[in-house]
Design an enzyme around this catalytic site. Sequence first.
Site, PDB file in Angstrom:
ATOM      1  N   SER A 580       0.854  -1.194   0.000  1.00 18.85           N
ATOM      2  CA  SER A 580       0.000   0.000   0.000  1.00 18.85           C
ATOM      3  C   SER A 580       0.889   1.243   0.000  1.00 18.85           C
ATOM      4  O   SER A 580       1.668   1.431  -0.930  1.00 18.85           O
ATOM      5  CB  SER A 580      -0.948  -0.035   1.198  1.00 18.85           C
ATOM      6  OG  SER A 580      -1.993   0.887   1.043  1.00 18.85           O
ATOM      7  N   ASP A 665      -9.620  -3.898  -5.420  1.00 18.89           N
ATOM      8  CA  ASP A 665      -9.035  -3.062  -4.367  1.00 18.89           C
ATOM      9  C   ASP A 665      -9.784  -1.737  -4.260  1.00 18.89           C
ATOM     10  O   ASP A 665      -9.959  -1.017  -5.241  1.00 18.89           O
ATOM     11  CB  ASP A 665      -7.556  -2.806  -4.678  1.00 18.89           C
ATOM     12  CG  ASP A 665      -6.782  -2.317  -3.462  1.00 18.89           C
ATOM     13  OD1 ASP A 665      -7.351  -1.568  -2.663  1.00 18.89           O
ATOM     14  OD2 ASP A 665      -5.607  -2.689  -3.335  1.00 18.89           O
ATOM     15  N   HIS A 700      -8.003  -4.995  -1.344  1.00 15.90           N
ATOM     16  CA  HIS A 700      -6.801  -4.462  -0.720  1.00 15.90           C
ATOM     17  C   HIS A 700      -6.185  -5.430   0.289  1.00 15.90           C
ATOM     18  O   HIS A 700      -4.970  -5.502   0.423  1.00 15.90           O
ATOM     19  CB  HIS A 700      -7.138  -3.139  -0.030  1.00 15.90           C
ATOM     20  CG  HIS A 700      -5.946  -2.297   0.260  1.00 15.90           C
ATOM     21  ND1 HIS A 700      -5.170  -1.728  -0.734  1.00 15.90           N
ATOM     22  CD2 HIS A 700      -5.375  -1.900   1.430  1.00 15.90           C
ATOM     23  CE1 HIS A 700      -4.187  -1.021  -0.183  1.00 15.90           C
ATOM     24  NE2 HIS A 700      -4.292  -1.116   1.121  1.00 15.90           N
TER      25      HIS A 700
END
Length: 729
Positions: A580, A665, A700
């Site tokens: 991330s 995501d 995610h």
Amino acid sequence: MAKILPFSLTVLSLALLSACSDKAPTQTVTQNEQTAVVASSAQQVVAPIAKKVPFEMEVHGDKRIDDYYWMRDDKRENPEILAHLEAENNYTNAQLAHTEKLQADLFEELKARIKKNDDSVPVKKGQYFYSTEMRGDNEYPIYVRSSDVKGSNKEVLLDVNELAKDHAYYQISGLDVSPSGQLMAYGEDKVSRRVYTLRFQDLTSKAMLPDVLEGTEGDVVWANDNKTVYYIKKDPQTLLGYQVFRHTLGTAQSEDQLVYEETDNSYYTGIGKSKDGSVIYISHGSTESSGISVIDANNPKAMPQRLIPREKGLEYEASKLGDYYYITTNWDAVNFRLMKVHQDQLGDKANWQEVIPHRADIKLEGITLFNNHLVYQEREKGQTSIKVRDLTTQKEQSLSFNDPVFATYMYGNSELDNPSLRVYYTSLTTPGTHYDIDLVNGEKNQLKQQEVLGDFNADNYASERIFIKARDGVEVPVSLVYRKDKFKQDGTNPLYQYGYGSYGATMEPRFSSTRLSLLDRGFVYAIAHIRGSQMLGRPWYDDGKKLTKQNTFNDFIDVTKALTSQGYASKDQVFAVGGSAGGLLMGAVINQAPELYKGVAAHVPFVDVVTTMLDESIPLTTNEYDEWGNPNDKTYYDYMLSYSPYDQVKKQAYPNLLVTTGLHDSQVQYFEPAKWVAKLREHKTDNNKLLFKVDMEAGHGGASGRFKGLKDSALEYAFILDLAGKNTL
């Protein structure tokens, strides 16, 4: 907008490769010959070369050409794009075909350490004790409750395995039980976009109620009438939760009352309830400001009232005890302090009375309240500690732990009259341990320690905290762990260096049974607590965001150099990993110092910083101007552009790269890493691996379920171990 033209992409069949990799070896075929066949087959699957469609963007008089902008499809339905992503998966599978057995062995190795039948420690809330049970090969928990801590009259509330059995991805947001204990709400997400559908159940009859609330954050807060709930609705495009609705059971969602709407799209909205159950909190939080509104939980028609007017730069959290609020705030206190105020005098900060003063070198991280005790957690020189204060005598005691580097968390302290504090403790060498700690005498009662199956012995491992001087003279803390009999500080061990460094999130030195597969193969594992976290307090965060973001990247690079020069690792065997915002870190680092790393894994990486932050339709963008800067301001635009991984890709040699993402995501859209990989493939001048793995069913957080996610870890570890030549123990 540039017109997107059709393209032709040849995806070679993997039939030959599959046949080779699945073929049972005969006595006349050696292992080397098998490997050669697999390698030869892998070479027949060529790297996908994405088409280039120039897309011009101009801001502040600066023109940028994005040749891969066409890869964005918010609906995730474009067959051309989906075909390209599948081609990337096929290529990755082909390139890693020779590691299939290693991946399978690692998966079984990781899974074998996990206790199949495992129960959480019960937590008291209201008249029940709540816990979860994991059974056998189940991927998901079974939620249960009992009338006492021993598990008497156990009642199954929800078996998530039954709900998930027909879905490739399934996640629930948690259970919210009514004050009476008779009704339950839970949110479910079947796509991995973190948009939940709320459902309700009568726990007496086990019947599902007809109420279904769509497009929510996934949690509810019950009013005290046991028939009114508050929930947050999300914007379907930006996925920002910005509206708080009140729903009465038995009515249609279309009839729900909007009680609060956040008009500033730089704020997140949350909901909660005071420990005494008297008020419902609506929290307002941006990167550098926060606030709270309250609703009378006993009045189902009440409207929210602000505790104090919202101020730019003012952050605070509030906890209620009797007629007083205890307020943790940065008001005249960069590292926060604790204040106290009567509920009738809330509106003016001048009425706040100091309980714990500000200290320049110690950050106040959080509090929890009991009828007679205040418990607070603070951090000094990177290490947390917990203190208990008797509210009558004002005497304090500090809770002590043994490891040199550790993490503690207060959790499950839902009742004001609890005689003990529930704490979770862990270190790089100590599996997660749950304690109840007597609030009066400080005695610890160990309730559970994570059981690691196999031959694990904590005494085989050592951890330490060192400080490394960065290029500007600032000392960066680094947490290290290694296996004692595999480690020599002579520059021969391979290094796995992890970092994040954003949002003030501190990556704590926690235990991981998965990590043992690296340590047992001789790796040194390092967490670089770089600027952008709050490891050394709030100034450590402020010095690693917006116009000081480059410090984050410098710190990580300088830690790498120091760990090799000080003999902790081999300079030819350094592997870096981040996800991330940590993926942004990886992208910046390999642009700026690619020669330091043999391999890098970037998971769901946020790499297209400028383009994303210029587009308010992309989820999370407007909330994060105070983290990265607003590129509509030229000062921020120029600075962000200077480190943006996607924009700074250049013709140079890059390390071996494994990039992963999820098609759905909700935080870092799949097209960021997709574009980045395409551009890297165009520009890189080396023959190193560049692999892109797309989970077509996840978002995610990766795959749902406790075992499915281990396959992602096995893939990453196999990629790294193969490069390091550490395929066996």
